[in-house]
Write an enzyme that holds these catalytic residues in place. Structure first.
Site, PDB file in Angstrom:
ATOM      1  N   TRP A 126       2.043   1.677  -3.536  1.00  0.00           N
ATOM      2  CA  TRP A 126       0.974   2.243  -4.367  1.00  0.00           C
ATOM      3  C   TRP A 126       0.981   3.771  -4.258  1.00  0.00           C
ATOM      4  CZ3 TRP A 126      -2.105   1.075  -8.214  1.00  0.00           C
ATOM      5  CH2 TRP A 126      -2.491  -0.245  -8.450  1.00  0.00           C
ATOM      6  N   TRP A 181      -9.657   7.011  -8.177  1.00  0.00           N
ATOM      7  CA  TRP A 181     -10.921   7.258  -8.869  1.00  0.00           C
ATOM      8  C   TRP A 181     -10.845   6.812 -10.326  1.00  0.00           C
ATOM      9  CZ3 TRP A 181     -15.839   8.076  -7.945  1.00  0.00           C
ATOM     10  CH2 TRP A 181     -16.222   8.428  -6.649  1.00  0.00           C
ATOM     11  N   TRP A 189     -21.418  10.348 -20.400  1.00  0.00           N
ATOM     12  CA  TRP A 189     -21.868  10.234 -19.010  1.00  0.00           C
ATOM     13  C   TRP A 189     -23.279  10.802 -18.849  1.00  0.00           C
ATOM     14  CZ3 TRP A 189     -18.576   7.400 -16.232  1.00  0.00           C
ATOM     15  CH2 TRP A 189     -17.234   7.366 -16.614  1.00  0.00           C
ATOM     16  N   TRP A 212     -16.010  10.418 -13.052  1.00  0.00           N
ATOM     17  CA  TRP A 212     -15.182  10.240 -11.864  1.00  0.00           C
ATOM     18  C   TRP A 212     -14.750  11.581 -11.275  1.00  0.00           C
ATOM     19  CZ3 TRP A 212     -10.380  12.392 -11.876  1.00  0.00           C
ATOM     20  CH2 TRP A 212      -9.761  12.644 -13.107  1.00  0.00           C
ATOM     21  N   ASN A 241     -11.124   1.539   3.062  1.00  0.00           N
ATOM     22  CA  ASN A 241     -10.604   1.426   1.698  1.00  0.00           C
ATOM     23  C   ASN A 241     -11.451   0.515   0.811  1.00  0.00           C
ATOM     24  OD1 ASN A 241      -8.458   2.047  -0.257  1.00  0.00           O
ATOM     25  ND2 ASN A 241      -8.031  -0.133  -0.141  1.00  0.00           N
ATOM     26  N   GLU A 295       0.829  -1.209   0.000  1.00  0.00           N
ATOM     27  CA  GLU A 295       0.000   0.000   0.000  1.00  0.00           C
ATOM     28  C   GLU A 295       0.860   1.255   0.000  1.00  0.00           C
ATOM     29  OE1 GLU A 295      -3.350   0.084  -0.360  1.00  0.00           O
ATOM     30  OE2 GLU A 295      -3.093  -2.059  -0.677  1.00  0.00           O
TER      31      GLU A 295
END
Length: 411
Positions: A239, A343, A267, A320, A302, A236
């Site tokens: 990341w 996102w 969208w 998003w 998360n 993590e």
């Protein structure tokens, strides 16, 4: 790290913090993150007072603040830690130019990451855009470094400039306290992180992220801990650096899809649907519990973040960017690179993203990760009194999302 080297220079050190109005002006007056920063600075100031020194706190346009400081002090050298966000890079470059025009030397340091944007690259020098090979190269480099050094500045505290600068109140900075608070972090829950991290009712997360975001804990200390404790937790942290280098190399991702092929998606962007999502009134318990937790506390688990983000983009077909902006307002650990990266991962438009045809089923996610409904009952007290119907049928929404994405992908 900048402070460590500043205190070893030949000049007394004035520790400075500028509340940047370019950032503050977009925030609500009761923003909990500003209060957290303020309280952290207050603790630092109290420690400095024991050495007959103090923090210099300023608020305003950063360039104008520095123009004033140059007139007030004989500024020989300025030490600072690097920031990798587009606005911060431009701001720091402008300030460095100003200082150098006034015969002040500037020194920048890597501090909030283990590896910077150009340290982990492919063989041809280009940045990685897929996480796994990035992680492998990161670990390869790390194994040549460890153990990481931690920079203890306490032995140099007598080198601070003797001062008693006025420490402003939170109200003088233009803010008031929020009912929402940043929690202290704990590392006690991380030994079994890989087994517990997906279950929001367990509450086995560290609450570390706001502290990493605002620099109240050392990334070197956390990585050294993770290496000894838990590989999943270390992943993590990697990341985090992956998304930071993506933002640096591809600053367009702040507002645009990393994969431009997805720019043709039509969208729906229905404002009433978005409002129901924001308020936690979608009729899907895990989505609603997550949004209510966010609104009430500034935190969201998360696993739940993935579910609510997927629901907004796939079930409701809302861009998003709308969700990213809402999280930016609410999350105590808001970090531009991670927020944008995650996102776009959920929307399927980012680097190394979930494929567009992956549509999380919120009911299945609930059964897998909150089977007894402990988490949802905490945040939805009316759940057992006859909860409302889902605002959209999952099967229909899934088919609609896949068809809309497929039709919108540009060849």
């Amino acid at each position: 790290m900048g402070l460590f080297y500043a205190l070893q220079s030949e000049y007394p050190v004035i520790p400075l913090f500028i509340f940047d109005e370019a950032i503050l002006n977009s925030l609500p007056k009761d923003d909990a993150r500003v209060a957290f920063i303020y309280d952290s600075l207050s603790e630092i100031n109290k420690e400095l007072n024991t050495f007959q020194s103090s923090l210099l706190i300023k608020k305003g346009n950063t360039q104008e603040v520095w123009q004033t400081l140059i007139k007030e002090f004989e500024v020989k050298k300025v030490f600072f830690n690097k920031d990798y966000e587009p606005y911060a890079i431009q701001r720091d470059e402008t300030i460095c130019e100003l200082l150098e025009q006034n015969n002040s030397l500037t020194y920048s340091f890597k501090d909030q990451v283990i590896f910077e944007e150009k340290e982990i690259t492919k063989a041809d020098g280009l940045p990685y855009t897929v996480y796994t090979p990035y992680k492998n190269k990161w670990l390869e480099h790390f194994n040549q470094l460890k153990p990481l050094l931690e920079y203890d500045t306490t032995e140099f505290y007598t080198n601070f400039y003797q001062s008693n600068f006025d420490f402003p109140s939170l109200e003088q900075i233009g803010f008031v306290r929020s009912a929402i608070k940043v929690k202290p972090y704990t590392l006690n829950t991380l030994a079994n992180y890989q087994d517990t991290r997906d279950f929001p009712a367990v509450d086995a997360t560290s609450y570390l992220s706001p502290h990493l975001r605002f620099g109240t804990v050392s990334i070197r200390k956390m990585v050294n801990f993770a290496v000894k404790t838990n590989a999943a937790f270390l992943s993590e942290l990697i990341w985090r650096e992956f998304f930071m280098q993506i933002l640096y190399h591809f600053p367009k991702v702040v507002t645009h899809n990393f994969k431009s092929a997805y720019d043709g998606i039509q969208w729906r962007n229905n404002e009433e649907d978005f409002k129901r999502w924001c308020e936690g009134r979608t009729g899907y318990p895990m989505v609603d519990a997550g949004m209510r937790q966010l609104n009430e506390t500034g935190y969201m688990h998360n696993r739940v973040r993935m579910v609510v983000a997927s629901f907004l983009c796939k079930h409701l077909l809302i861009q998003w960017q709308w969700g990213e902006a809402y999280f930016a307002q609410k999350l105590l650990d808001y970090d531009l690179s991670a927020n944008v990266g995650n996102w776009q991962w959920a929307a399927g438009t980012g680097c190394d993203a979930a494929p567009y045809f992956r549509v999380f089923n919120p009911d299945i996610q609930l059964k897998k990760f909150d089977e007894k409904g402990i988490y949802i009952r905490k945040w939805i007290p009316e759940f057992d009194l006859g909860y409302g119907k889902p605002m959209v049928d999952h099967a229909m929404a899934r088919d609609r999302a896949i068809a809309t994405y497929k039709a919108g992908i540009l060849n």
